[in-house]
Every structure is written in structure tokens, then in C-alpha cells.
Design an enzyme around this catalytic site. Structure first.
Site, mmCIF file in Angstrom:
data_model
loop_
_atom_site.group_PDB
_atom_site.id
_atom_site.type_symbol
_atom_site.label_atom_id
_atom_site.label_comp_id
_atom_site.label_asym_id
_atom_site.label_seq_id
_atom_site.Cartn_x
_atom_site.Cartn_y
_atom_site.Cartn_z
ATOM 1 N N SER A 85 -25.248 -8.780 35.883
ATOM 2 C CA SER A 85 -25.354 -9.878 35.240
ATOM 3 C C SER A 85 -24.606 -10.845 35.105
ATOM 4 C CB SER A 85 -26.016 -9.313 33.828
ATOM 5 O OG SER A 85 -27.552 -8.507 33.834
ATOM 6 N N ASP A 90 -8.590 7.070 7.276
ATOM 7 C CA ASP A 90 -10.296 7.194 7.389
ATOM 8 C C ASP A 90 -11.129 5.665 7.715
ATOM 9 O OD1 ASP A 90 -10.597 10.429 6.160
ATOM 10 O OD2 ASP A 90 -9.154 9.291 4.559
ATOM 11 N N GLY A 91 -10.340 5.130 6.867
ATOM 12 C CA GLY A 91 -10.801 3.763 7.640
ATOM 13 C C GLY A 91 -10.851 3.416 8.500
ATOM 14 N N ASN A 128 -6.740 12.004 3.950
ATOM 15 C CA ASN A 128 -6.163 12.692 3.101
ATOM 16 C C ASN A 128 -7.557 12.039 1.886
ATOM 17 O OD1 ASN A 128 -6.895 9.344 2.257
ATOM 18 N ND2 ASN A 128 -4.418 9.142 2.722
ATOM 19 N N HIS A 134 0.460 -1.151 0.232
ATOM 20 C CA HIS A 134 -0.017 -0.063 0.425
ATOM 21 C C HIS A 134 0.964 1.049 -0.101
ATOM 22 C CE1 HIS A 134 -2.058 -3.045 1.583
ATOM 23 N NE2 HIS A 134 -3.497 -3.026 1.206
ATOM 24 N N HIS A 140 -31.215 -13.649 22.390
ATOM 25 C CA HIS A 140 -30.505 -13.366 23.306
ATOM 26 C C HIS A 140 -30.016 -14.831 23.238
ATOM 27 C CE1 HIS A 140 -31.397 -9.514 22.998
ATOM 28 N NE2 HIS A 140 -31.119 -9.019 24.382
ATOM 29 N N GLY A 167 -4.262 -4.208 10.951
ATOM 30 C CA GLY A 167 -4.591 -4.069 9.777
ATOM 31 C C GLY A 167 -6.243 -4.028 9.936
ATOM 32 N N HIS A 211 -4.117 3.205 -3.495
ATOM 33 C CA HIS A 211 -3.750 3.193 -2.195
ATOM 34 C C HIS A 211 -3.209 2.152 -2.513
ATOM 35 C CE1 HIS A 211 -5.903 0.940 1.186
ATOM 36 N NE2 HIS A 211 -5.898 0.794 0.690
ATOM 37 N N ARG A 218 -26.679 -18.817 33.527
ATOM 38 C CA ARG A 218 -27.142 -17.876 34.150
ATOM 39 C C ARG A 218 -27.936 -18.480 34.664
ATOM 40 N NH1 ARG A 218 -32.909 -16.852 33.389
ATOM 41 N NH2 ARG A 218 -33.602 -14.432 34.043
#
Lengths: 675, 675
Positions: free
Chosen positions: B380, B155-156, B185, B26, B469, B114, B260, B515
Site C-alpha cells: 500500500s 522495569d519501565g 528491581n 535518579h 484512517h 530516557g 528512584h 493514495r
């Protein structure tokens, strides 16, 4: 006590009573958000409880799905058909009032919610679909599509990353008809939002390009209504209405997290009723409340009637477009197996991501309402629809959706588009990043939505990007989702089959494609739609061994068979692009492909072995990828990890011999072999 | 051309050359962000390339991990020990310069990055650890911990939801020593950020409580340096520095997404060199550049020396605290199997989440540097450390971390804390929401980090909350991650074993708790650390059948054995709380638990069957949960889905008989049976 207040209290008390009876549920939000829901349902939402699914309705999504009891109380009082008995069966088996709202179980529930943030992102998808359909079908002299999407969120929704991703897109797309009511009660499960949520949510949404409105008193229906009116007027921005409420309003636990997630208890419920001036018997409402709801729901059919009138006018003026709309709204794709050009492929090597691009674009020609996009990887996933515009506020008719680097919201927005209706839709990213959006695939599956997920760059075939980008376990992770299909095609024909499974089937389909070119394989066919099929049979009636493979490894199985033939071992090759479809076949068919008597079974796939043991058993072997990869060119990786025809043949031969020894009752070595 | 500019260009050209040689990588960010990295490394970062891991260093994280080539160029030029040859081996097998930065492979890489957003959230974790350690150990007259965490994002990163979650927490926690350099950029893979990223990122971060600074010219090192200086001065807020840069700067593809993700190509690389006035041979730098880097790195050992001095002064004044610090920094937990009180449990029913709470709090007494928290589900999950303060800006010494409803950031922040060093740390949510954070568990595993994940509310045992759930496939999804352990204990002893596996082992451990109360099971033991062990043996030397189970289903296996005994079928019960540990045992041990000759093997687990076929084979059977659940009380669900001792006994008997028939070569029914 005035009737309106008591009508709002009716929502509260019925919810609290349902929870009390179930001894399970979330009274806090029901007590706090009742005035908001009441105001929306009474004064703004265009809906018809007697016909909850007419296309022109406004959509309402309860993203804070734990507030289901409030929604069910509303469905009861507004006449959606939920009875007192339904409320009494809250959270019990097979009831129409399950713990969280479930689409398909309860009329009026637009989407299943509960996992926080999903509903909000679904709502963005609903608003996208509305905007797209309006742009595609509305005419200057005949309007077909024009409705709002409302979503009710809590503090939990607002903290989830998926919500931020979706909100940013909603701002970019200027979804002016999306209105979010944020029930801001400053309490989450662990206590005050001060603990972990001190940001300025309003300012954040302004930064996304939203209109932000504030209701300081969530008990004041006029203030709420005025805010909704302003929200509806702003057509260039989505609106966030921050409604300050009190969790557990009216109960002794008001303002405390203690009211959030457990029944109030008999004593607190009694005190709540007293505080709210409620004297009716359990699950009953006073006559004036009944009369009030009767009055406010009397005219709710009017909007549907008006919509039907609009629709008929449109139909008369634009019969062809109307037909197109109806076809799309029904969501029934043509039978792809009948479309000959999808099944004609040249005999040459091809990356399945390229095959995917070809199929997608052929489908795009046939299906104008095919829409979709990628999480900023369109050129890599090869999922751009050529010659089609982008969906944007300037070109809302566009088909290519640019989701940005937001996998989770992308998938949940795609669910929203599918739920709204009117499109065949897909979304795409690298297979490794299916991790980021997996839960939305689960929601697609749970609701049986036909969303197509395209995951390119599968396996160590990714090569140099290294282990952070090489999916190893993602195939298995996706396969583990009930009612989802995972299709890993080996070539163009199997890619066409993958799309046929996706568009002609039910529920989501994940199509897994390769970055790298795959060697051409003869004999693949539409049989791929059976999930697993005999690609190359053995010479003998019963094969010495069976080699199963999918995608990029199918050619290795074919070559290994040739090597074995020279060595006198007779192998059958089974292509297994989609285990879920194979499992759905008859026992007889499955037995014909994988006869129980053949124990020397080898699975070859550059992914986790765990999905394969059900076919290889204790005597078979797997040539799979159960460790993280490395950064290096793909061909080198395939070699060092044993994905070569020679290695597969070697493992197959060894397995065959071990099975022979076992059958002859001779001492054996290891029972299973991972290479 | 001045030397400084050429020194920055050296970073660019070496990166571009490495990419060109690998024909993969890149270049865009390397060319664009070089001045930013140069300024940070030269003027601000307190580091010592000759000793990249000393504890007092500033941390630098390249969240935009695809910019690895830039980082490696810097490591080469600043003298971290990466050679010209290392750069020439970029992205090749076993090199020290893999495609994305990998912690443990390359000195100086603080975390593997990454997958976008992970590095940013890791950085928040680093800053949390720094703040916690400073609060715990620094004295008015002796400072031990005081360093900055820098993170470089693109930006990502800024679009990912995980980043927003982590940024919100950083604001709440007032992490004043966290500084984010945002390489802005305006380009992502699909093109201009206008396509999908139009929000005001600065304003959004202000809403989170950050200081936001802007550098209009990303080529101007003075402007960059001034911003970093301001960021360092602001100690009450994390700082975001938005640096406007040009992707692919200097190349013919500057400003375009074409720069890029692929090598520039020989021609474009030549033009780039020309444009930048670069004349040196490939992988070489001009003498004045070498001299320049020599000069600026000459004194980099000074900070480490000063830190050592501080450390020694501290040690002298506060020997006890220093010892505590060192123990914690080494990250070596005491052998939990030696701590008797962890293994003493009353003979009574217990929910394993409650057992978890007991173990955690006992550990908290022993290990003051045990820290962790939940994604707003502490009460919980039962993961609050009693008597300990919250970690907050007012109480930075606190042990309970309140992550809010932000699962993904929670996990990635936990990775950052573990990477920083100084703590044993855990995080928690419901098992169903492991979906939201799964990729961060993968990153824990890839880096071998000892983060403990506590996932409570497993299986349909969740009950009334319903299918949204109830985890069905999550156990499998976690088990599919290479080098991660998934531990599903059946009681207190096995819960203790789970923590022993977590704290005394390597890599992440997911502890799955119930639970609901689980019926007491006799005979569980520390053998749980073997992953799978014989809980109750058969009467015969070779059992008629083997019933394997984990967690809440172990008691069913025990009761089924009793039923079978009455019916004359002799069963062995194997407790299998952790498949990964079992797999790590010797073949001999595994054979002793699951003898190859016993084919009648039944697995009982309220989760996906796919993990079990490797043990049950083609002749065994599974009593598992391969469909979505429903909303109803848990005991009803267990019954209707076949999780009863009677049903397990019935399946076991049937399987045993089928195996007998097969052994006698009589006609058989189906080979596998799912109940």
C-alpha cells in the site's frame, strides 16, 4: 447444504456483496471469521438487537475494525435494524455502514475501531468498568452488574504494542470476564505472518496471566462454542481463544493476503458463491436462513427482561445505591462552576500540578465515581486520589488505577471505561509522553468521549531532565486534534476551570500542568471557561498592544505590561488557557478580546509558535519555544530562551513600534519575529 | 573491603554525589545496577575508551536513560575522558553530563535515551545493522563485522508496548548478538511492580523466541558474568538476562521507590557511604580503585587494534567491497539533484505513492545500502524494493525489512540502524499511523538522524476507510517537531526533491504521499528543494493574491488561478511542499515568494490550518481540513469539504476584495475565513 452453514455463509456473502458494490473493503476477515462471530452472537452473547444499548448487555468489540462488513451483515441478520439498503450503501457518504465501525453512527457499535490495538485496549477498559461497577454496587442479595466483554482481534491487533500493554494489565487485574477471540489466519497485508510474526502468542498471553484456549478448526462452531464456554467459566483470568481460520474462506483467494483489503471482483465473488452453494440474489438470503435467524433471535429480549427485573429488585432493596448508579451511568457531572470551594484559592505561588491535585481530590469527595490513574507517575503528576483504594483484583471497588508504564494502553483503556459508562475518568502522564498515547486522544475526540487527560511537567520547566523530557511541540500536537480541548491553566482558578471544561463539556480535555511553582497572578477567574479573556485591560480604549499568554507564562505577560506602562506603551493582557474554547465563542466576543484593529499582538508560551500565528498574524510576534530544550535548572532555561518579563516587554515594544511605522507607511523591518 | 567491591562502589558513590550536587537525578538504578554495568564493561564489552567510536566496537545502550549518572561514572572511571569536573556539572547547562544520555554530547553515548522503550528498540536496530553488514561484507576468509549489542533496561522499559514490539521482531530475526540486561528491581515510581506489573517477563520473551537467563543475585559479578557468557554463546536467539537487583542498594532507601527519582539527601548519602565502607572525599576515589581501573582498562585498545588488523586484511583482499563499506559507513549519499533520471517524469497523472516507489527503486539501484520497510503496509505504501530480498535470519543480506504491524518499534529500530551506521534507511506506514510512532521521529530529530519516514495515504484522499484512517492533524503534528522536515510533494519531481532533501540533508524527513492519482501539474521543479517556490507567477509585478498549496491541492491552486484570471484577479501560485526548508531560506528569498505587501494570501491543504496562519496572517484565508473526515469515496469528500478549484477561487476573490476594502479603510467583514 444445512441451514446453519448457509446462515453463516449469509454473513459472508452479504459482506462480500457490500464490499463488491462499494468496490472497497476487506472481505478476507469477513469470510474467515464468520463462524466465530455467528457462534458468539448465537450461542453466547447476551444482547438484544431491538434494544442494543441496555446497560446489562454483554459488550462486543470488533477490534479488527476492517471487518466492519461482517459486523454489519450480522447487525442486518440479527435484527439490529440495519437494512438491506444500508448494506448496499456500505462505505458511502452519510450511510449507517461506514468503512470502519463508528460508535454513534451504527446501533450496536460499542466503540469506533480500525486503528489496530485500540479496540482491544478499549475492551480491557470495558471489563475494568464492569468489574468496578460490580464491586461497587452488587449486593449479596441483589446483583446489578454482571456481564462479559468480548473482543474479536486479528493478527494485526496482536502485533501492536498497545495490545501487549493492555493484555498485561488485564492479567494483573484478573479480568475474568474479558474474552478475546483471536482470528488467527496467519496472513497480514504483506503476506504470511512468518514474515514478521513468529512468536508464540498463546504463550505470551499465559505469561501475562491469561487462560489460553485453542480452536483448531475455525469452521467448527461446536469447537468455538466449547472454547467460549470454558472461557466464561474461568473467572480469575481473562481468556484468549486462538481460533485458526482461513482468510478469504470460500473464495478463490482463500489463504492469501490478496483477499484482505480489496473487493473480490465479480468473477471471484461468483466463484465464492458457487463454492459456498449460494444461489440467492444479491443482498437477499434464502427463506430458510431468514427463518433460522428469526428463530435464534426470537428470545434475545429475554436477557434484557431478566436484567430489568434484577434492576427493579435492586432498586426496591437499595434505592439510594440505585440512585447513585443511575447518576453515574448517565455520566452527567454537576456544574462545577457552582461549587464554590473549587474557586477559592489563597494568594500564593502554586504549581498547577498541585492545584490539579487539590481540585481532583475535592471532586473525588463529591463524585464517588471519579476514577483514574497514571502511567506510573501518580506521585509526580499528583493525580492520586487520597483515601481511596487502588483498583485491583483484591480491591475492585478502588478508584486509583495503576496503569504501569503503559501510556498508550492507559489512554485506550480510559476510552473503554468512558464508553462503558458509570464513571468520570481521567488518566495522567508527563506532557512529553502524550506522544505515546496521542492516537487514543484522537479516538476520544472522534467519539466525543469525556476522558480527562492530565499532562504534568509541561515545557522546559521540567529542567534538568533535559530535551528528551521537555515537551516543546506536544501542546500543538494535542491542539491539532479536532474536537479535543487543551487547557493550560495559570493557577488554581484556571485549573478549576479546566476541570469544569472537562467534566461539563463534551469530548476529551487535556489539562496541562506545571512541575514548578508559578508566581501568583491576580484577576484570573471563571472567565477562563471562555478559553481566552482579558486579564488586565489597557488604559486606552484601544490598547497599543495585546500580550497573550497561557499557563506558566501568564505572569510574564503581567509583569511585561508593567514594564511597558513605564515606557509609555499601553498593553492589554489576555489569558488564553484554552484556544478551542476561545474559538467556540461568538465572533463579537473574540473581537472584543482581540480587536482586529490592534495588530501589535504578542503571544508568550513556552511551546511551539505554530498555534499562535492565527492570533498574532503577520505583524505580531511570538515569544515561544521552537527548538529542543537543554538539560539545566528550569529558571536558567527560561532566562536563556527569552522567557522573562523584560524580554517580553522588549518584543512587545518593538512590535508596537513596527506596527506604528507600518500604519504610517514607513519602511519596516521583518514582518515576524521569533525570539 | 576488597578492591573490586570498592571499584563497584566507586560507580555508585560518584553517581550519587553527582546527583546530590545537582540536587536532581535518579540514584536508585545507579546504586542497584552498578555491579551489572561493572561486569559488562570489565569482562565482556569490547570497547576502547580512548577511541569510543571505532566501528568494530560492541555497542552498549542504556535504555533506562534515567541511570545516566551511572553511565557517566563509568565513563569517568574507564577513561572515556569525562573528568571529575564533568561529574560535578551533572545536569547543568552545556555540561557533558546532561540529565539523560545525549548522543553527540558525551563520547560513548550510542543513542539518546530516557523516553522508555526507545533505547531497547534502538538496540534491536543496532543488532539488525550489524547482522546486515556482516551478511553483506564478511567473507569466508575475511571477517569485517562481528560485534555484540548490549542494552540495559529497567522495569519501565519492559512495560512499554514498543519494547514488546521490538522484542518480537528480534526473536523473529534471530538476533543472536543482541543481549539485554534487565535490571529487575521490582520497583517503579508508584511502588512495587506488584501494583501493575505481575506478568512473567521471562516467559514472555521465551514466547518471542529469546533465550532467557536469570541472575538471582545482582551483587554477584560472577553470576552476572556467567550469564553474559552464556548469552554470547547463543547465536540463534537474542538473550534476556534478568538480573535481580535492589534499587537504591546500600542507601537507607534501598528497596523503595523513594530512591528512584530524587537526590538521596546529605544524610542518606552519608549513611550510604558508611554502609558501603566509603571514605574518600567527594568526587574522589581511593588509590586502589584508581589502580584497579587502570589495570582493567590497560588492554582495552587491543580489540580496536585487532579490528584494524582485520579491516586492513579485508581491504587488501577485497578492496572493492571495502570501498563500498566505507562509503556506506560514512553515510554520505550522492547529490540526488545531479542524478538526471530522478527528475524526468512523463506528463501524466500520478499518485505520489507511486512516484515514491519509482524514486525509491531508482535509488535502490544506485545505493546498494538503501534498506527499509513498512509496518505491514509495503504494497500500500509502495515502499518495497523490487528484486531485493527480505531481511531475515535466512537472508540477512536482504534490503526489505518486514516490520509487521508495529509502527513504534519500526521507527525506533530505524533510529538504531541509522545510529549504527552503514545504511541509508527508511520506514513507512499510513500517515494516520504516524501518531503511533511520532515520538521516535522526535528522537530522530533530536539526534539529527537521517531516517526517512514515508507516510502514504494522506488526507481525506484515503476515502472509504473513513475518519479513523483519514489524517487531518498529522501533518501539523509532524511539522511541530523541531529539526524534522515534512515534505508533501505534488508530483514525481517534487517527490524526487523530497528524497534529495532526505538523503542530502540532516535530520529526519517525513515524505507524505497520496493514495490517489494527482492531476499533472506543469512547472514543478527542483526548486521544491527551497521548500516553497513560485510555481506560476502573476501577470502584474505585485500579485493581487497568492495561493499557496502542497501535494494533492497544488493542482487546485493552478486551476483556481485560471478561474481568477477570467474574473480579473491576478494570482500567484506558490508550491509549498516543505515549510521547514522554506523557513530555512534567506529573508530576501522568502520575501520574494511571499511579499509582505500582499495580504490576500490563501493556503490550500487538506490538513489542519494551524501550520498556515504564519503565512496567511490575519487578512488571509485557509481552505483546510480542521474536522474529522467521513467514510465516502475521496472525490466526494474533496468536493463536500471545499477542495475544488471553484471554491478556492471564490475564497481567494473574497479575500482579495476584503484586503482591498481594508486598504481603502472601508468597513470589513470577518478577518479570517475558514472554509
Amino acid at each position: 447444504m444445512d441451514t446453519k452453514k448457509q446462515s453463516i455463509n449469509a454473513l459472508r456473502i452479504l459482506a462480500a456483496e457490500a464490499i463488491e458494490r462499494a468496490n472497497s473493503g476487506h472481505p478476507g476477515i469477513a469470510l474467515g471469521a464468520a463462524p466465530t462471530l455467528y457462534t458468539l452472537f448465537t450461542e453466547h452473547l447476551q444482547h438484544n438487537p431491538k434494544s442494543p444499548a441496555y446497560f446489562g448487555r454483554d459488550r462486543f468489540i470488533l477490534s479488527a475494525g476492517h471487518g466492519s462488513s461482517l459486523l454489519y451483515s450480522a447487525f442486518h441478520l440479527y435484527g439490529y435494524g440495519l437494512t438491506k439498503e444500508d448494506l448496499m450503501c456500505f462505505r458511502s457518504l452519510k450511510s449507517r455502514t461506514p468503512g470502519h465501525p463508528e460508535h454513534g453512527i451504527t446501533a450496536g457499535v460499542e466503540t469506533s475501531t480500525g486503528p489496530l490495538g485500540q479496540g482491544f485496549a478499549n475492551a480491557v477498559g470495558f471489563a475494568v468498568a464492569e468489574k468496578m461497577l460490580a464491586a461497587r454496587f452488587n449486593k449479596a442479595d441483589a446483583e446489578l452488574i454482571n456481564h462479559y466483554t468480548y473482543v474479536l482481534c486479528g493478527d494485526g491487533d496482536m502485533q501492536e504494542g498497545i495490545t501487549g500493554e493492555a493484555a498485561s494489565l488485564a492479567g494483573t487485574w484478573k479480568l475474568g470476564k474479558l474474552i478475546c477471540l483471536y482470528d488467527s489466519n496467519d496472513i497480514t497485508i504483506e503476506g504470511s505472518t512468518d514474515l514478521a510474526f513468529t512468536e508464540d502468542v498463546g504463550k505470551r498471553h499465559e505469561a501475562y496471566g491469561w487462560q489460553v484456549l485453542r480452536v483448531n478448526n475455525g469452521e467448527d462452531t461446536e469447537e468455538i462454542s466449547a472454547a467460549i464456554t470454558l472461557a466464561k467459566k474461568e473467572t480469575q483470568k481473562p481468556s484468549l481463544i486462538i481460533v485458526k481460520t482461513t482468510i478469504g474462506y470460500g473464495s478463490p483467494k482463500a489463504g492469501s493476503e490478496a483477499s484482505h483489503g480489496a473487493a473480490l471482483g465479480a468473477d471471484a465473488l461468483a466463484k465464492t458463491k458457487k463454492a459456498l452453494g449460494w444461489t440467492a440474489k444479491p443482498f437477499e438470503v434464502p427463506p430458510d436462513v431468514t427463518a433460522h435467524y428469526k428463530e435464534i433471535t426470537a428470545n434475545l429480549a429475554a436477557h434484557e427482561k431478566a436484567w430489568n427485573k434484577r434492576f427493579n429488585a435492586y432498586k426496591t432493596k437499595y434505592p439510594e445505591e440505585c440512585e447513585q448508579f443511575l447518576t453515574a451511568a448517565k455520566g452527567k457531572a454537576p456544574d462545577l462552576t457552582e461549587i464554590a470551594e473549587l474557586w477559592k484559592w489563597p494568594k500564593k505561588d502554586i504549581a498547577t500540578r498541585t492545584a490539579c491535585e487539590t481540585v481532583l481530590n475535592k471532586l473525588s469527595d463529591i463524585l464517588p465515581n471519579l476514577v483514574g490513574g497514571s502511567a506510573d507517575l501518580g506521585p509526580s503528576n499528583k493525580t492520586l486520589l487520597k483515601g481511596k483504594d487502588d483498583f485491583s483484583h483484591l480491591t475492585p471497588h478502588g478508584s486509583n488505577i495503576r496503569f504501569g508504564v503503559r501510556e498508550h494502553a492507559m489512554a485506550a483503556i480510559s476510552n473503554g471505561i468512558a464508553l462503558h459508562g458509570g464513571f468520570y475518568n481521567y488518566c495522567a502522564t508527563f506532557l512529553i509522553f502524550s506522544d505515546y498515547l496521542k492516537h487514543a486522544v484522537r479516538m476520544s475526540a472522534l467519539m466525543g468521549l469525556n476522558v480527562t487527560y492530565i499532562f504534568s511537567h509541561d515545557s522546559i520547566g521540567v529542567g534538568e531532565d533535559g530535551p528528551t523530557h521537555q515537551p516543546v511541540e506536544q501542546l500543538l500536537s494535542l491542539r491539532s486534534i479536532p474536537d479535543a480541548k487543551v487547557f493550560r491553566p495559570a493557577d488554581g482558578k484556571e485549573t478549576a476551570a479546566a476541570f469544569a471544561a472537562a467534566l461539563n463539556g463534551k469530548g476529551p480535555t487535556c489539562i496541562i500542568t506545571s512541575r514548578q511553582d508559578l508566581p501568583h497572578v491576580d484577576k484570573t477567574s471563571k472567565d477562563a471557561l471562555l478559553g481566552g479573556y482579558i486579564l488586565l485591560n489597557s488604559e486606552k480604549p484601544v490598547p497599543d498592544c495585546i500580550i497573550m499568554a497561557s499557563g506558566s507564562e501568564l505572569n510574564l505577560a503581567v509583569k511585561a505590561r508593567e514594564i511597558l506602562a513605564v515606557q509609555g506603551v499601553d498593553a492589554r493582557v489576555v489569558s488564553m488557557p484554552c484556544m478551542e474554547l476561545f474559538e467556540a465563542q461568538t465572533q463579537k466576543y473574540k473581537e472584543s478580546v482581540l480587536p482586529g484593529s490592534v495588530r501589535a499582538r504578542i503571544a508568550v508560551e513556552a511551546g511551539s509558535s505554530l498555534a499562535w500565528h492565527r492570533y498574532t498574524g503577520l505583524d505580531g510576534a511570538t515569544v515561544t519555544m521552537d527548538a529542543f530544550g537543554q538539560s539545566a535548572p528550569a529558571d536558567i532555561l527560561f532566562t536563556i530562551y527569552g522567557f522573562t518579563a523584560e524580554k517580553v516587554a522588549e518584543v512587545a515594544k518593538k512590535t508596537y513600534r513596527a506596527c506604528l511605522r507600518k500604519a504610517a507607511d514607513l519602511p519596516t523591518g521583518e514582518t515576524d519575529e521569533n525570539v
